[in-house]
Design a protein around this motif. Structure first.
Motif, short mmCIF file in Angstrom:
data_model
loop_
_atom_site.label_atom_id
_atom_site.label_comp_id
_atom_site.label_asym_id
_atom_site.label_seq_id
_atom_site.Cartn_x
_atom_site.Cartn_y
_atom_site.Cartn_z
N THR A 65 -4.55 12.88 -10.23
CA THR A 65 -6.07 12.97 -9.97
C THR A 65 -6.47 11.95 -9.88
N TRP A 66 -7.83 12.34 -9.24
CA TRP A 66 -9.21 11.07 -8.42
C TRP A 66 -9.91 10.38 -9.23
N HIS A 67 -10.34 9.92 -8.49
CA HIS A 67 -11.05 9.17 -9.48
C HIS A 67 -12.65 8.28 -8.32
N ARG A 68 -13.53 8.07 -8.71
CA ARG A 68 -14.73 7.37 -7.95
C ARG A 68 -15.42 6.76 -9.29
N ASN A 69 -15.21 5.37 -8.88
CA ASN A 69 -15.78 4.09 -9.62
C ASN A 69 -15.48 4.44 -11.35
N GLN A 70 -13.76 4.82 -11.01
CA GLN A 70 -13.05 5.22 -12.08
C GLN A 70 -13.65 5.94 -13.33
N ILE A 71 -14.30 6.98 -12.20
CA ILE A 71 -14.67 7.94 -13.22
C ILE A 71 -13.93 9.28 -12.21
N LEU A 72 -13.88 10.77 -13.26
CA LEU A 72 -12.57 11.27 -12.71
C LEU A 72 -13.01 12.01 -11.90
N ILE A 73 -12.83 12.61 -10.77
CA ILE A 73 -13.68 13.59 -9.90
C ILE A 73 -13.00 14.96 -10.36
N PRO A 74 -13.68 16.16 -10.64
CA PRO A 74 -13.28 17.37 -11.24
C PRO A 74 -12.61 17.87 -10.03
N ASN A 75 -11.21 19.48 -10.32
CA ASN A 75 -11.29 19.97 -9.58
C ASN A 75 -10.47 19.40 -8.00
N GLU A 76 -9.81 17.90 -7.81
CA GLU A 76 -8.78 17.64 -7.30
C GLU A 76 -7.78 16.79 -8.34
N ASN A 77 -6.98 17.78 -7.80
CA ASN A 77 -5.63 16.96 -7.87
C ASN A 77 -4.82 17.03 -7.38
N GLY A 78 -4.87 17.33 -5.72
CA GLY A 78 -3.51 17.39 -4.64
C GLY A 78 -3.62 16.14 -4.21
N LEU A 79 -2.27 16.01 -3.70
CA LEU A 79 -2.01 14.50 -3.46
C LEU A 79 -3.23 14.26 -1.88
N VAL A 80 -4.12 14.67 -1.60
CA VAL A 80 -4.82 14.44 -0.55
C VAL A 80 -6.01 14.52 -0.99
N LEU A 81 -7.29 13.86 -0.75
CA LEU A 81 -8.69 14.56 -0.82
C LEU A 81 -9.55 14.02 0.46
N ASN A 82 -10.36 15.16 0.68
CA ASN A 82 -11.02 15.50 1.71
C ASN A 82 -12.01 15.51 1.25
N ILE A 83 -13.04 14.75 2.42
CA ILE A 83 -14.31 15.26 1.75
C ILE A 83 -14.67 15.58 3.46
N ALA A 84 -15.29 16.87 3.64
CA ALA A 84 -15.14 16.99 5.33
C ALA A 84 -16.62 16.13 6.22
N ALA A 85 -18.00 15.96 4.91
CA ALA A 85 -19.21 15.94 4.68
C ALA A 85 -19.69 15.02 3.48
N ALA A 86 -19.49 13.94 4.02
CA ALA A 86 -19.75 12.50 3.22
C ALA A 86 -21.41 12.44 2.73
N LYS A 87 -21.91 12.79 1.80
CA LYS A 87 -23.39 12.53 0.87
C LYS A 87 -23.44 11.05 0.49
N VAL A 88 -24.32 10.85 0.28
CA VAL A 88 -24.61 9.53 -0.13
C VAL A 88 -24.47 8.82 -1.69
N SER A 89 -24.22 10.45 -2.89
CA SER A 89 -23.35 10.11 -3.99
C SER A 89 -21.56 10.33 -3.79
N ASP A 90 -21.51 9.75 -2.61
CA ASP A 90 -19.75 10.10 -2.19
C ASP A 90 -19.45 8.64 -2.51
N GLY A 91 -20.82 7.88 -1.99
CA GLY A 91 -19.98 6.35 -2.11
C GLY A 91 -19.67 5.81 -3.28
#
Length: 895
Positions: free
Chosen positions: A451-477
Motif C-alpha cells: 500500500t502507498w502512503h503520502r504523509n502516512q495517509i493511505l493513497i486509495p486504489n494504489e496497491n501495485g509495486l509501482v506508483l506512477n503519477i503522470a502529471a503532478a499536481k500541487v496536492s501530490d507534494g
C-alpha cells in the motif's frame, strides 16, 4: 245594708272552715279504723274494739348472678323476696337512696338488673316490700355490695422455655395469667382458631412439630360474661439448620501427601459441628477438618452435622464431598495456536497447558527458562509479540505443595516483517506541475502486497509495486512511503524509507549573482558569475550578455576582465524537454582601465609630535569597495587589523618614520595600489620641575613655603597648573604656589604641569614634592633653640650661686670635681662628644626613608647643614654658610 252584707260574708267563711275540719276528721278516723280493724258503722256512733300489734315481714335480698364484683359492661342481678305472703311490690335502694329505672338500672318483678357501665354503680344495695292493697311495708333487706371495676381484666400469656426459635421434638408450655383472681374459664387459640380440650390456665405441647408454628393467645370468661383476650405469642418452629460443607482445598481429586481441608458452617455459633466419613462418626468436632498429608484410605464421602447440646437437637447431614486419592502425578502438555513457524511482532499467540486429569491446577509459564507468570488459567496469551518473544516455552501445573514436571518445550521464532524499499524513479524530488513522478516499492516475497502512503495517509486504489503519477499536481507534494502486508495473516511491515517530494505551482526564477560584487572593477581582475535556482535540481544553466546567449553553459561563468566585458548578464535554467524557467535579473559589470587613487591622511596633521600624543592615519580609496589594507613604516609591514585606519594611541620617539598604506582585493587574482609616504617625527615631551623658593634664613621670620614650577630644557612660554594629591588646586596659571599651614594642614604631595596653546600642548607632570615635616621641623628647631638658650642661662646662674654660697673646704678634703664644661681642645680630642640636640632629633630625621629622599633630614654631625630637600632647594637658599664652626654643635663656655 252594708253591715248586713259584711256579716253574711263572714258567716260563709266560717261555715266553710267548719265543714273542712269535719271532713278532715272523718278521713283520719277512717284511716285509723282501717289500721285498727275497727268498723265504724256511722258517723253518728262508734263501737270500741281492742287494739292489735302488726309485725312487718323481713325482705331477703339474694345475688342471682355469678359475681358481685364486675367489670364494665357486665351485669349484676339481685332478687328480693318475702317469704310470709305474696302480693308484694318491691322498692330498691342504693346506699339508702331509692332507685329508679334508667339505662343502667332495670326492675322486673322481684329482680334488679344492674348493667355495669360506670363505676358510680358501685355501692350497698337493699330492698323492701310493699304489700299491695294494704299499704304495709316489709323490713329493709340485708345489703349486698356491688363493686364495678374501672378497667377490664389484664391477661398475660408467657411461654417456657422462651427461645426465639424451636426445633421439632422440643417441649413448650404456655401460661395464661389474669391480674384479677376469679372463677375464670380459659380458652386457647392458635392463629385465631380455638384449640379443643384446652381449658386450663396452661397449655403444653410435649413434642413440637413444624406445623405448630404460629401465634398463640388465650381468652377468659366468667359465666356468661364477655370474653377477655390476651396478647399474642409467636412461636417459630423450624428444622435445625443444615450445615454447609465446603472443600477449602480447591480440588476433590488429590494426590498422596497433599493437604485436604474442609470447613463446615452454620448460621449460629451455638451449634457444635461433628464430622463423618462414609456416615461414620470421626469423633472430631469443630468448624474445620484438616488432613495435612493425604493417605490412600482418606478417600471417601465426607459430611458434617450440627448439634445444639444444651437442647439435645441435632441437624441433618450436610451435602457430601467425595474425595478421590490418586497415586501418580500427571505431566502437562503444552501447545500453541497459531502454529506458524515464523511469527511477526504485533501478532498474538495462545499457549495452552493441558493436564489430562482432575482440576484446581495453577499454571506456571516459562520462557527461555525464566518464569513469566503464574495463573489459574491453563492458557497463556501473548497479545502482541515482540522480537524478545522468540525462544522455548514450557509450563508446569501446581496446586498447594504439589508441582508437576515441566512440559516438553515449544519453540517460537519472532522476526520483523521484511521492510520494503522505496525508490524514486523520476530524476528529481522537487517537481513542477505536469511533470512525471514515479516510485517503486520492493518486497521480499510475493506473499506480500503493497500500500502507498503520502504523509502516512493511505493513497486509495494504489496497491501495485509501482506508483506512477503522470502529471503532478500541487496536492501530490509530501512524504511518500509504502508498507508491505501479509495476505493471509493481517501482518503489516513498518513504513519503508521515505522520499519527500515538493510540487510547485509555478516555475522558479533563477538568480544570478557575482561572487565578489565590486563596482567599478578594473582590467585584469577576475569575476565569477553564478546562476542558482532555489528549488529542485537537475537544472542546466545558460548565460546571456546584453540579451544575447553566450556559448558558455554552466552554473558558473568566470571572466578575466577586459573593457569589452562591460554589460548586463542574465541566466536561464532548463530541465527535461518542456521545463524552462524565465531569465534572471540582470547583473551589470562596470570595467575600467587603470588603478584607483589611494591617499594617506594623518590626524592631527602636524609633522612634529611629542611622546604620549595620539595619532591616527586613514587610508582612503576614491572608488569601488572590497579593499583590504596593509600598513608600512619605513617600508616594513606593520601589524594592523586590516581596516583603513592605523592608530598610535600613545606616541613614542620610536614611532618616528615614513608611513604609507597599500590596498588590495582578491577577485580571485590579487589587484593592489599604494599611497604616497607621509613623514612623522616624534620628540620627547619636556618635563616640569618644582623648586622651593623659601630660603633657610626666612625660616624664623615666615610661616609659609613658596614653590616654583618650571619646564626643564624648554624655551617656550608656559602656563602652569598645580595639583595637590592629584587634585587641581590652581587658581591662576602662575608658576609660583604658596603653601601655608592653613591651606595644607596635612602637608600633602604637590605636582605641577606646564600647558600651552601650541605643540607641545602640555608638559610631563613634575615629580611629587611633599611638604611633610618642613614646617614642623622649623617649629621644633625654634622650640629647641629657645629651650637651650634658657637652659644655658639657668645653668650659668646656678653655678654662680653655688660658688658664692658654697663654704670653702680644705685642699686635702676637696674632691675632684667633674668638669661639666669641656674646652674646645678637649672636645676635639674626644670622639664621644654628645650632641645637645640628640634628645630632640629622632632617627627618622637623621636617616629619612628612601621614598622621602627628596626631603632634607637633620642629623647630628659637624658637617650637617640646615635641612634642604633637594639640590634645587639648596640652590634656592640664599644664606648657606654654617652658623658655627662646629656645624651647629654646642660650644663649651670654657675656652
Amino acid at each position: 245594708m252594708t253591715q248586713l252584707s259584711k256579716t253574711t260574708s263572714t258567716c260563709e267563711t266560717q261555715w266553710k272552715m267548719l265543714l273542712l275540719q269535719v271532713f278532715t276528721l272523718i278521713y283520719l278516723t277512717s284511716v285509723c279504723a282501717a289500721q285498727d280493724g275497727t268498723a265504724i258503722s256511722s258517723l253518728g256512733g262508734t263501737t270500741s274494739v281492742p287494739p292489735t300489734t302488726y309485725n312487718p315481714p323481713e325482705a331477703f335480698l339474694q345475688l342471682t348472678s355469678a359475681f358481685s364484683e364486675v367489670f364494665t359492661s357486665e351485669k349484676v342481678v339481685l332478687k328480693c323476696s318475702i317469704s310470709s305472703s305474696s302480693g308484694w311490690t318491691f322498692i330498691w335502694e342504693k346506699d339508702g337512696k331509692q332507685l329508679s329505672q334508667n339505662a343502667d338500672i332495670s326492675f322486673h318483678d322481684s329482680e334488679l338488673t344492674i348493667t355495669a357501665n360506670s363505676i358510680d354503680l358501685s355501692g350497698q344495695y337493699t330492698c323492701r316490700g310493699k304489700e299491695q292493697g294494704k299499704g304495709r311495708s316489709s323490713k329493709i333487706s340485708q345489703p349486698i355490695e356491688v363493686r364495678v371495676n374501672a378497667n377490664i381484666p389484664k391477661l398475660t400469656i408467657s411461654r417456657s422455655p422462651n427461645f426465639d426459635r424451636f426445633y421439632p421434638g422440643e417441649l413448650i408450655s404456655f401460661t395464661c395469667k389474669v391480674d384479677v383472681t376469679s372463677a375464670w374459664n380459659y380458652q386457647w387459640y392458635k392463629d385465631g382458631a380455638q384449640i379443643t380440650d384446652a381449658n386450663s390456665n396452661t397449655y403444653e405441647i410435649a413434642s413440637l412439630k413444624p406445623s405448630d408454628k404460629g401465634q398463640y393467645h388465650c381468652k377468659v370468661q366468667r359465666g356468661k360474661g364477655p370474653l377477655y383476650e390476651s396478647n399474642k405469642e409467636s412461636v417459630q418452629v423450624a428444622e435445625p439448620p443444615i450445615p454447609i460443607l465446603s472443600l477449602e482445598t480447591p480440588w476433590s481429586d488429590v494426590f498422596l501427601t497433599e493437604v485436604l481441608k474442609f470447613s463446615c458452617t452454620v448460621p449460629s455459633a451455638d451449634w457444635t459441628l461433628t464430622w463423618y466419613k462414609d456416615q461414620k462418626d470421626l469423633s472430631k468436632e469443630g468448624p474445620s477438618l484438616e488432613i495435612p498429608s493425604v493417605k490412600q484410605n482418606d478417600g471417601g464421602e465426607y459430611t458434617c452435622k450440627a448439634r445444639l447440646k444444651s437442647r439435645g437437637v441435632t441437624s441433618g447431614s450436610s451435602d457430601p464431598k467425595v474425595i478421590t486419592v490418586q497415586d501418580n502425578k500427571p505431566k502437562p502438555v503444552l501447545t500453541r495456536s497459531p502454529d506458524f513457524s515464523l511469527m511477526y511482532p504485533g501478532e498474538s499467540i495462545i499457549f495452552t497447558c493441558t493436564v489430562d486429569m482432575y482440576s484446581g491446577w495453577e499454571y506456571e509459564w516459562y520462557h527461555k527458562g525464566v518464569k513469566q507468570q503464574s495463573s489459574s488459567s491453563k492458557t497463556f496469551t501473548v497479545g502482541s509479540l515482540t522480537l524478545g518473544g522468540s525462544g522455548e516455552y514450557r509450563c508446569l501445573a501446581k496446586r498447594g505443595q504439589l508441582r508437576t514436571d515441566q512440559s516438553d518445550p515449544v519453540s517460537l521464532q519472532v522476526s520483523d516483517p521484511p521492510k520494503p524499499i522505496l525508490k524514486l524513479l523520476s530524476p528529481w524530488s522537487d517537481v513542477f506541475q505536469n511533470e512525471v513522478l514515479k516510485f517503486s516499492c520492493e518486497v521480499s516475497s510475493s506473499e506480500w502486497t503493497v500500500t502507498w502512503h503520502r504523509n502516512q495517509i493511505l493513497i486509495p486504489n494504489e496497491n501495485g509495486l509501482v506508483l506512477n503519477i503522470a502529471a503532478a499536481k500541487v496536492s501530490d507534494g509530501g512524504e511518500y512511503s509504502c508498507k508491505a502486508h501479509q495476505k493471509h495473516r493481517g501482518v503489516s511491515s513498518a513504513f519503508s524509507n521515505t522520499s519527500t517530494v515538493s510540487v510547485y505551482d509555478s516555475l522558479p526564477t533563477p538568480t544570478s549573482n557575482i561572487d565578489l560584487s565590486f563596482s567599478p572593477m578594473y582590467i585584469g581582475e577576475t569575476v565569477k558569475l553564478k546562476c542558482t535556482v532555489s528549488v529542485s535540481s537537475g537544472w542546466s544553466y545558460h548565460w546571456y550578455k546584453d540579451g544575447k546567449e553566450l556559448n558558455k553553459p554552466g552554473k558558473e561563468l568566470n571572466i578575466q576582465l577586459t573593457l569589452s566585458d562591460n554589460g548586463g548578464y542574465t541566466c536561464e535554467a532548463r530541465r527535461g524537454e518542456k521545463t524552462s524557467t524565465g531569465r534572471s535579473k540582470e547583473t551589470q559589470l562596470d570595467v575600467r582601465d587603470g588603478k584607483p587613487t589611494v591617499k594617506l591622511l594623518q590626524n592631527p596633521s602636524d609633522k612634529l609630535m611629542h611622546t604620549s600624543d595620539s595619532i591616527s592615519f586613514t587610508c582612503h580609496v576614491n572608488v569601488s569597495s572590497g579593499w583590504k589594507y596593509a600598513w608600512y613604516k619605513d617600508s616594513n609591514p606593520l601589524k594592523s587589523s586590516g581596516n583603513n585606519i592605523h592608530q598610535i594611541a600613545s606616541a613614542k620617539t620610536s614611532d618616528s618614520g615614513s608611513y604609507k598604506c597599500r590596498v588590495e582585493r582578491q577577485t580571485p587574482t590579487t589587484f593592489s595600489s599604494e599611497s604616497e609616504a607621509v613623514e612623522l617625527k616624534i620628540d620627547e615631551r619636556p618635563k616640569a620641575n618644582i623648586v622651593l623658593l623659601t630660603s633657610w634664613s626666612e625660616v624664623f621670620s615666615t610661616d609659609s613655603l613658596k614653590l616654583q614650577c618650571d619646564v626643564m630644557d624648554s624655551s617656550d612660554s608656559w602656563n602652569y597648573t598645580w595639583h595637590k594629591e592629584g587634585i587641581n588646586v590652581s587658581q591662576s596659571p602662575s608658576s609660583i604656589y604658596k603653601v601655608t599651614p592653613h591651606n595644607d594642614p596635612e602637608q600633602s604631595s604637590y605636582t605641577c604641569e606646564g600647558i600651552r596653546t601650541e605643540r607641545p600642548l602640555f608638559s610631563v607632570r613634575s615629580d611629587s614634592y611633599r611638604t611633610k615635616n618642613l614646617l614642623l621641623k622649623r617649629r621644633i628647631l625654634l622650640s629647641i633653640s629657645g629651650c637651650l638658650f634658657f637652659g644655658i642661662i639657668a645653668v650659668f646662674i646656678g653655678c654662680v650661686a653655688l660658688r658664692i654660697c658654697r663654704k670653702p673646704v680644705a685642699a686635702d678634703d676637696k674632691q675632684e670635681e667633674t668638669n661639666l664644661f669641656l674646652t674646645m681642645a678637649q672636645l676635639k680630642d674626644r670622639n664621644d662628644a654628645p650632641c645637645p640636640l640628640v634628645e630632640y632629633i629622632t632617627d627618622a630625621d637623621v636617616n629619612p626613608p628612601a621614598k622621602e629622599g627628596e626631603e632634607n633630614g637633620t642629623s647630628c654631625s659637624e658637617a650637617t647643614p640646615l635641612p634642604i630637600t633637594s639640590p634645587d632647594e639648596q640652590a634656592a637658599t640664599t644664606n648657606g654658610k654654617e652658623t658655627t664652626e662646629n656645624g651647629g654643635g654646642m660650644v663649651s663656655f670654657l675656652q
